[in-house]
Scaffold this motif. Structure first.
Motif, PDB file in Angstrom:
ATOM      1  N   ILE A 196      45.917  23.177 -40.837  1.00  0.00           N
ATOM      2  CA  ILE A 196      46.609  23.332 -42.119  1.00  0.00           C
ATOM      3  C   ILE A 196      47.074  21.976 -42.645  1.00  0.00           C
ATOM      4  CG2 ILE A 196      48.762  24.177 -43.132  1.00  0.00           C
ATOM      5  CD1 ILE A 196      48.266  26.808 -41.863  1.00  0.00           C
ATOM      6  N   LEU A 197      47.533  21.109 -41.740  1.00  0.00           N
ATOM      7  CA  LEU A 197      47.987  19.789 -42.179  1.00  0.00           C
ATOM      8  C   LEU A 197      46.831  18.948 -42.704  1.00  0.00           C
ATOM      9  CD1 LEU A 197      50.623  18.895 -39.447  1.00  0.00           C
ATOM     10  CD2 LEU A 197      51.011  19.655 -41.795  1.00  0.00           C
ATOM     11  N   ILE A 198      45.657  19.109 -42.107  1.00  0.00           N
ATOM     12  CA  ILE A 198      44.486  18.377 -42.602  1.00  0.00           C
ATOM     13  C   ILE A 198      44.133  18.855 -44.005  1.00  0.00           C
ATOM     14  CG2 ILE A 198      42.013  18.014 -42.252  1.00  0.00           C
ATOM     15  CD1 ILE A 198      42.583  18.025 -39.235  1.00  0.00           C
ATOM     16  N   ASN A 199      44.150  20.152 -44.221  1.00  0.00           N
ATOM     17  CA  ASN A 199      43.850  20.680 -45.563  1.00  0.00           C
ATOM     18  C   ASN A 199      44.920  20.271 -46.572  1.00  0.00           C
ATOM     19  OD1 ASN A 199      41.434  21.859 -44.836  1.00  0.00           O
ATOM     20  ND2 ASN A 199      42.417  23.763 -44.230  1.00  0.00           N
ATOM     21  N   LEU A 200      46.156  20.210 -46.142  1.00  0.00           N
ATOM     22  CA  LEU A 200      47.228  19.739 -47.013  1.00  0.00           C
ATOM     23  C   LEU A 200      47.015  18.268 -47.372  1.00  0.00           C
ATOM     24  CD1 LEU A 200      49.873  20.614 -48.365  1.00  0.00           C
ATOM     25  CD2 LEU A 200      51.064  19.826 -46.320  1.00  0.00           C
ATOM     26  N   GLY A 201      46.579  17.486 -46.400  1.00  0.00           N
ATOM     27  CA  GLY A 201      46.265  16.078 -46.655  1.00  0.00           C
ATOM     28  C   GLY A 201      45.112  15.915 -47.624  1.00  0.00           C
ATOM     29  N   ARG A 202      44.100  16.764 -47.472  1.00  0.00           N
ATOM     30  CA  ARG A 202      42.973  16.718 -48.405  1.00  0.00           C
ATOM     31  C   ARG A 202      43.429  17.036 -49.823  1.00  0.00           C
ATOM     32  NH1 ARG A 202      38.893  20.191 -44.621  1.00  0.00           N
ATOM     33  NH2 ARG A 202      38.025  18.479 -43.425  1.00  0.00           N
ATOM     34  N   PHE A 233      41.724  11.981 -43.449  1.00  0.00           N
ATOM     35  CA  PHE A 233      41.852  13.416 -43.209  1.00  0.00           C
ATOM     36  C   PHE A 233      40.507  14.029 -42.838  1.00  0.00           C
ATOM     37  CE2 PHE A 233      45.313  12.355 -46.155  1.00  0.00           C
ATOM     38  CZ  PHE A 233      46.379  12.648 -45.320  1.00  0.00           C
TER      39      PHE A 233
END
Length: 96
Positions: free
Chosen positions: A2-8, A77
């Motif tokens: 989820i944090l990776i998608n938030l970073g994207r 990311f």
């Protein structure tokens, strides 16, 4: 993940903000700062893509155009997501 998608998502917002400055420039001091920021972002993401290509071994498949575009857009990311995927694939290959 989820944090990776938030970073994207955050990177898309930053890219949009920087590119919007080219279409509709902000007032002068901010405009120059954002122009420098865009230049820095393009150079750093291109450098990251180049380094990623240079570190591939001959055994690994060459990345496709879609992956290269994602690395350029999302930077670190996308690289973290790619590393997690590679690590999981290596672990599953060892288990066989």
């Amino acid at each position: 993940m989820i944090l990776i998608n938030l970073g994207r998502l955050l990177m898309l917002v930053v890219w949009s903000f920087l590119l919007f400055n080219l279409i509709q420039p902000f007032p002068k001091p901010l405009k120059y700062f954002l122009d420098i920021g865009l230049f820095f972002m393009v150079v750093m993401h291109a450098l990251q893509l180049t380094l990623q290509k240079a570190t591939l071994t001959k055994d690994e498949a060459k990345p496709g155009a879609a992956f290269q575009t994602r690395v350029f857009l999302f930077g670190v990311f996308e690289m973290v997501a790619w590393q997690k995927k590679q690590r999981a694939q290596r672990l599953s290959d060892r288990g066989r």
